[in-house]
Enzyme design. Structure first.
Site, PDB file in Angstrom:
ATOM      1  N   ASP A 154     -58.532 -16.970  11.484  1.00 31.21           N
ATOM      2  CA  ASP A 154     -59.216 -18.093  10.848  1.00 31.21           C
ATOM      3  C   ASP A 154     -59.089 -19.339  11.700  1.00 31.21           C
ATOM      4  O   ASP A 154     -59.996 -20.162  11.740  1.00 31.21           O
ATOM      5  CB  ASP A 154     -58.661 -18.320   9.446  1.00 31.21           C
ATOM      6  CG  ASP A 154     -59.388 -17.472   8.428  1.00 31.21           C
ATOM      7  OD1 ASP A 154     -60.181 -18.032   7.664  1.00 31.21           O
ATOM      8  OD2 ASP A 154     -59.177 -16.256   8.421  1.00 31.21           O
TER       9      ASP A 154
ATOM     10  N   CYS B  76     -57.460  -7.219   6.940  1.00 39.48           N
ATOM     11  CA  CYS B  76     -58.505  -8.091   6.441  1.00 39.48           C
ATOM     12  C   CYS B  76     -59.847  -7.691   7.062  1.00 39.48           C
ATOM     13  O   CYS B  76     -59.980  -6.624   7.665  1.00 39.48           O
ATOM     14  CB  CYS B  76     -58.180  -9.564   6.671  1.00 39.48           C
ATOM     15  SG  CYS B  76     -59.108 -10.683   5.575  1.00 39.48           S
TER      16      CYS B  76
END
Length: 314
Positions: free
Chosen positions: A196, A127
């Site tokens: 996150d 990511c």
């Protein structure tokens, strides 16, 4: 009562036009500042109600991105004053203070993370994480040579953003498909990812596929480093709250025409997964680096034994 800037920001966060925990947090603080400046509330109570409504509108966009509610908490908790004018000024001051802290945090985190990278190391990414890249940039600034194996990270291919940034810095990049990650672990020195959110037990919630990569890395003896500012710590988990995993739009995985051609199969598109702490070697923050099992100490220092949701208060 929610102004246009708040609505636009919320839409951009939901559609991932605004992405990355730090960028989301900054955008949320900016939106609340805009709400405060545009407010024509006639009483302090009405002003506070508007700010809470704007915060709720923003909060509902990305349930997993804990940096978002942490930014909202910061601004709302620092609203002070007995008049609308004073409250408006405190909102602006809080947003500015939050942005200042955010700017310093990533630089400090990068310097700490760079200490774990040696000259000549190869990192594998999954990511796109500005915190993870801050570690690479700081290592480059120290004169170290770093190379990268970048997973493309389907279905949205955030790895392309990472590759582009690394190439701008002159870092040699090898792009691979996600399923080739295990094959290339023998050629890397670190798995370097962002987060996150991070739970009180040290579990790391990150882009789906992170957990599978971490398990493979542990098998191969490749250390996993998670770069995450403290704004990504999930204080609700101190009281037993379970992190909600966001389910993204099914069309990201399978276009409507293809789905119809295949007989309309069920499609699930989780945005994140949970990596247990036993597969993580270190969590690097602007406050230092921690083994995942001890992150709860830092979380309690910052947030106490739990937290509230000021956007729901009356």
């Amino acid at each position: 009562m929610v102004n246009e800037d708040v609505r636009t920001t919320a839409e951009d966060i939901a559609e991932m036009e605004i992405r990355g925990a730090a960028t989301i947090a900054r955008a949320a603080a900016d939106a609340l500042e805009s709400q405060a400046e545009a407010s024509d509330a006639e009483s302090p109570a009405a002003f506070r109600a508007e700010m809470r409504e704007a915060a709720r509108h923003l909060r509902d966009t990305r349930p997993t991105a804990v940096s978002l509610p942490n930014a909202l908490r910061y601004v709302l908790r620092n609203l002070e004053g007995e008049t609308v004018r004073a409250l408006r000024a405190s909102a602006t001051e809080a947003a500015e203070s939050f942005r200042d802290q955010l700017e310093r945090a990533q630089d400090d985190l990068g310097e700490i993370g760079a200490n774990r990278l040696r000259d000549g190391d190869v990192v594998m990414t999954h990511c796109h994480s500005t915190d993870a890249l801050a570690c690479v940039k700081a290592a480059l600034d120290d004169g170290k040579h770093i190379e990268a194996v970048v997973k493309e990270t389907r279905p949205r291919k955030q790895g392309h953003i990472t590759a582009e940034q690394l190439r701008e810095w002159g870092v040699p990049v090898t792009m691979i498909v996600d399923n080739a990650g295990r094959r290339y672990l023998d050629e890397v020195d670190h798995v370097l990812v962002g987060a996150d959110s991070i739970a009180a037990d040290g579990s790391v919630i990150n882009k789906v596929g992170t957990s599978m990569l971490a398990v493979s890395a542990r098998e191969r003896g490749v250390p996993v480093m998670v770069a995450a500012q403290t704004l990504k710590l999930h204080p609700d988990t101190l009281t037993g709250h379970t992190v909600e995993i966001e389910m993204r739009d099914e069309t990201e995985v399978l276009a409507d025409d293809d789905r119809k051609r295949l007989g309309n199969p069920d499609v699930e598109n989780p945005a994140f997964d949970v990596t247990p702490p036993r597969y993580v070697d270190a969590i690097v923050t602007e406050r230092g680096q921690f083994p995942p099992e001890s992150i709860v100490t830092l979380m309690r220092e910052l947030y106490g034994d739990g937290t509230t949701e000021p956007w729901t208060e009356e």
